[in-house]
Design a protein around this motif. Structure first.
Motif: not given
Ligand SMILES: NC(=O)c1ccc[n+]([C@@H]2O[C@H](COP(=O)([O-])OP(=O)(O)OC[C@H]3O[C@@H](n4cnc5c(N)ncnc54)[C@H](OP(=O)(O)O)[C@@H]3O)[C@@H](O)[C@H]2O)c1
Length: 337
Positions: A8-20, A56-60, A63-69
């Motif tokens: 499963w690769r993150l392709i967009a950053r959620p603004t609320d709960e994460a979804g499919r 999120n785009e900001k590091d916690s 480091p922030a998750q890279v999109l597509g990875e």
């Protein structure tokens, strides 16, 4: 062995709960380990509340998750192929295998496990791992309760909180847990042995704190933040210690904290210390030496919440955590033990 690795690769950053819609599922050939690497079949994916922050785009604290990875993930797995002496096939290992069924990692990035007979394997990625270490160092190294002092723990029926309550009790302190719902409060008092529990969903938390901690609060193990934390800080004693473990109430949508309650840190010359369990790996052996015997003796009460549905269940796991539906640390089972 299935011959494809689902990821499963993150392709967009959620603004609320994460979804499919924030993920793309890919299937690739199972990778081969290179020199100094091992191939791990992931068995459990641990889903902590803070996983949402990694998206999120900001590091916690990562480091922030890279999109597509492939989405980062904390895993327990078993070595299937190895180019590392000492990490033989069949060895159980903890690592950062990600949201995927198979992963390749350098030997140095994996922690080999020596499961004790009679201790369920999943505890080595939960109660006797992140949660145990976090509770142990938060109580023993940051809160440092003294006999007779009053300690308040929030998200007290949660994975970290319930262990923190029980460890604080071993120091001779009075322990008050704050949790959501009567059943969680019953479990804390009747099974975990806390001195009092407050159902924050039932209403007047301030009044209940006054009843259960009439002499004030000496130490706080804070997991939640928000208005309940304000009410707790309002009641701290001089030189109170506050272990800031997390602020789960703010993870999905952000949050606020009252400036006046923070002024209490000044008024009471109190110390609030954020801490990360990953900075306390040198305390892992001490934690294990304290808590594994409690597990074997049956004196440590805990839940582990396992969803059996594979990677497909991970979003449901995240939803369960953010609604408090989980009972104990949330795992997703990716394959057979
Ligand atoms: N500092 C570190 O190194 C470290 C390591 C691990 C975890 N943590 C932190 O420790 C805290 C607890 O984690 P955990 O693994 O024990 O959690 P958990 O067992 O997965 O459950 C979290 C609990 O928090 C409560 N909660 C969730 N959303 C909430 C909200 N909006 N308002 C109030 N309560 C809410 C729920 O319990 P109720 O139903 O009782 O509300 C939920 O069951 C988190 O803040 C986490 O980030 C920190």
């Amino acid at each position: 062995m299935a011959n494809l690795n689902q990821q499963w690769r993150l392709i967009a950053r959620p603004t609320d709960e994460a979804g499919r819609e924030h993920f793309r599922i890919t299937e690739e050939p199972i990778p081969e380990p290179g020199p100094g690497e091992v191939l791990v079949r992931n068995i459990y994916l641990f889903v902590p509340p803070s996983m949402r922050l990694w998206m999120n785009e900001k590091d916690s604290y990562f480091p922030a998750q890279v999109l597509g990875e492939v989405m980062m993930g904390i895993t327990l797995g078993v070595v299937e192929k190895s180019n590392v002496p000492g990490l033989e096939p069949g060895t159980y290992v903890n690592g950062m295998g990600g949201w995927q069924q198979w992963s390749v990692a350098p030997g140095a990035a994996l922690q080999p496990l020596a499961p004790h007979p009679g201790v369920p394997l999943e505890l080595y990625r939960t109660v006797l791992d992140v949660q145990g270490l976090t509770a142990f160092v938060g109580v023993m190294d940051v809160c440092k309760p003294q006999p007779g002092e009053t300690v308040v723990v929030t998200a007290a029926a949660g994975s970290v909180g319930s262990l923190a309550c029980q460890l604080a009790k071993t120091t001779g302190a009075r322990v008050i847990g704050v949790a959501g719902g009567p059943e969680k409060c019953r479990w804390l008092v009747e099974e975990c042995g806390v001195d009092g529990a407050i159902d924050y969903r039932a209403g007047d938390v301030g009044k209940r704190l006054d009843e259960l901690a009439p002499k004030g609060i000496d130490s706080v193990f804070e997991n939640v933040g928000g208005p309940v934390m304000d009410l707790i800080l309002d009641r701290i004693n001089d030189r109170a210690r506050i272990a800031l473990c997390g602020l789960v109430s703010s993870y999905n949508t952000g949050g606020t904290q009252s400036t006046m309650s923070l002024m209490q840190l000044v008024n009471r010359a109190a110390v609030m210390q954020g801490f990360l369990c990953k900075d306390y790996l040198h305390r892992y052996g001490d934690m294990l030496a304290t808590m594994q015997p409690m597990v074997l003796a049956g004196t440590l009460k805990y839940h582990v919440d396992i969803l059996e549905g594979g990677l497909e269940s991970t979003l449901e796991a995240m939803h369960r955590i953010s609604t408090g539906a989980n009972q104990g640390p949330q795992l997703v089972k990716l394959g057979p033990v």
